[in-house]
Write an enzyme that holds these catalytic residues in place. Sequence first.
Site, PDB file in Angstrom:
ATOM      1  N   ASP A 228      -1.518  -9.916  -2.879  1.00 29.97           N
ATOM      2  CA  ASP A 228      -1.224  -9.223  -4.125  1.00 29.97           C
ATOM      3  C   ASP A 228      -0.570  -7.871  -3.847  1.00 29.97           C
ATOM      4  O   ASP A 228      -0.962  -7.164  -2.919  1.00 29.97           O
ATOM      5  CB  ASP A 228      -2.578  -9.002  -4.835  1.00 29.97           C
ATOM      6  CG  ASP A 228      -2.436  -8.493  -6.251  1.00 29.97           C
ATOM      7  OD1 ASP A 228      -1.719  -9.127  -7.031  1.00 29.97           O
ATOM      8  OD2 ASP A 228      -3.048  -7.456  -6.574  1.00 29.97           O
TER       9      ASP A 228
ATOM     10  N   GLU B 163       3.512 -11.060  -2.756  1.00 33.33           N
ATOM     11  CA  GLU B 163       4.130 -10.610  -4.006  1.00 33.33           C
ATOM     12  C   GLU B 163       4.879  -9.314  -3.708  1.00 33.33           C
ATOM     13  O   GLU B 163       4.277  -8.259  -3.581  1.00 33.33           O
ATOM     14  CB  GLU B 163       3.043 -10.361  -5.058  1.00 33.33           C
ATOM     15  CG  GLU B 163       3.626  -9.948  -6.388  1.00 33.33           C
ATOM     16  CD  GLU B 163       2.625  -9.238  -7.322  1.00 33.33           C
ATOM     17  OE1 GLU B 163       2.872  -9.234  -8.528  1.00 33.33           O
ATOM     18  OE2 GLU B 163       1.617  -8.684  -6.839  1.00 33.33           O
TER      19      GLU B 163
END
Length: 559
Positions: free
Chosen positions: A205, A248
């Site tokens: 993330d 990401e």
Amino acid sequence: MRKIETGDLWWKNAVFYCADVETFYDWNGDGCGDIRGMTERIEYLADLGITCLWLMPFYPTSRRDDGYDITDFFGVETRLGTLGDFVELVRTARSNGIRVIIDFVMNHTSDAHPWFKSARRSVDDPYRDYYVWTDTEPPDTSADVVFPDQEDSLWEHDPKTGQWYLHHFYKHQPDLNIANPAVQEEISRTLGFWLQLGISGFRVDAVPFLFARDGAPGDPGAFDPYEYLGDVRNFVTRRLGDAVLLGEVNVEYEDQKSFFGGPDGDGLNMQFDFIGMQRMYLSLARGDAGPLADALRERPALDITSQWATFVRNHDELTLDKLSDAERQEVFDAFGPDSEMQLYGRGLRRRLPAMLGGDERRMRMVYSLAFSLPGTPVLFYGEEIGMAENLDIAGRLSVRSPMQWTAGANGGFSTAPARRLTRPLPAGLYGPERVNAADQRHDHQSFWWFIRDLIYTYRQQPEIGWSTPEILDQPHAAVLAHVCREPSGWAMVGLHNFGAEGRLVPLELPDVAPGSVLVDLLDGRGEFPLDDRGRIEMQLDAYGYRWLRVLRPDEPPII
Ligand code: GLC
């Protein structure tokens, strides 16, 4: 001939599927999806043909960012199940040919995490340096916040000690201080723990915040975030040789390069292609393949051990932040003109089918494109049945409504009374009565079967994932013609029409072996001979799509 690394680098030609336990399937009837429910549906996912399940966060959470605000990195949120359920899920998936990766969210914790609760007690607390603090009033950072509807600074004043702490996301998500060796230890412990439970890697993330650490104050000393990313990769690979780190990283292509690793294992294996995704929507809005073709020309070539993850929709706002203001406005005008469809001034909170007014020709073209580009496709749950959003759900969560299984009550997601559901299902045109998995699985003309066929065709041509793209010049602005090439000599042409008129597309492939034919992989395996200069004209319908494998005369037929 199959490559020797194909097994090790399984993610080069996998099909990823992102799902949230909470909204997938409610096994115990309490209104909330659970891990046992997810396990029940593994057979469905195996039949669809996906090969890797990406689970959004299921850890204990204070529930203020849909699970991305974690209070314990080693547990499972009670509503969702237990660690025992988790291990059963991973084993059931694996025995059905599906690997599992999980969201790894260590840019921050929840402010309810015991580390932060302890850290904020005093400046001498042993956990104080797990977070990033400053004594002096921080400058105006209102332009840098990720969620401008809720936050106006990257710093929050903590009255107890009079210092400010850093939070790139919400103020209830204080950033961890990854330069601190003790935090690095915790990161390794967490990664090691979940790998030991049988997963195959992580979706990492918020990578630019986690590893690039822009905005962190003070003297970072000898800490080099990229070197540390390499350490993480090495640690993960030591624990599990073929583990994947899918990051990401929504930054410009040039800046993505430094986050990729290479054969020496010093970075991420995969990154989402956010730029290609955004340009694809601009192409769709204009009916002009140009913006996407430019993106594919600009996209950095990767080392063989790195990979792009191609996606149409993810779980967040459909961000258009890398388009110019005017370009973004074009996409807004075409696909989300009402302010309630937009978010943060940069994105849309809709899913593709609603954006395209349910036009299945265009939906099919978009997914055909996504699967035909060199890279690994990533689906978001419900895309396979053409689910739309529910704009009644606030903010980014509009696209995270429950999976629509049947036409029955609650779309077959749960037997609980509707008022007890995690989130409401949409009604009307895209409600479960009209859009659901059960009906579509029994109808071979359905969107579900179309996606299933795409998945299997992609899997039958593993070279797609190993190939590099080349854009073919041709006279129609609306048409994207690309060739995927792989060093063995394998090649496939993809044709995609962004326009509402059928076209005759002239192709020229001068370097193919004499006597080669194009085999239509999606439409009945028809064969089309190239002339002696490698030329041919192919018909493409309005919003049409074709996958044309270049079959040399010395190759066996495609079965
Ligand atoms: C990532 C996630 C998003 C989350 C944020 C903070 O961007 O995709 O859903 O809110 O990180 O963890």
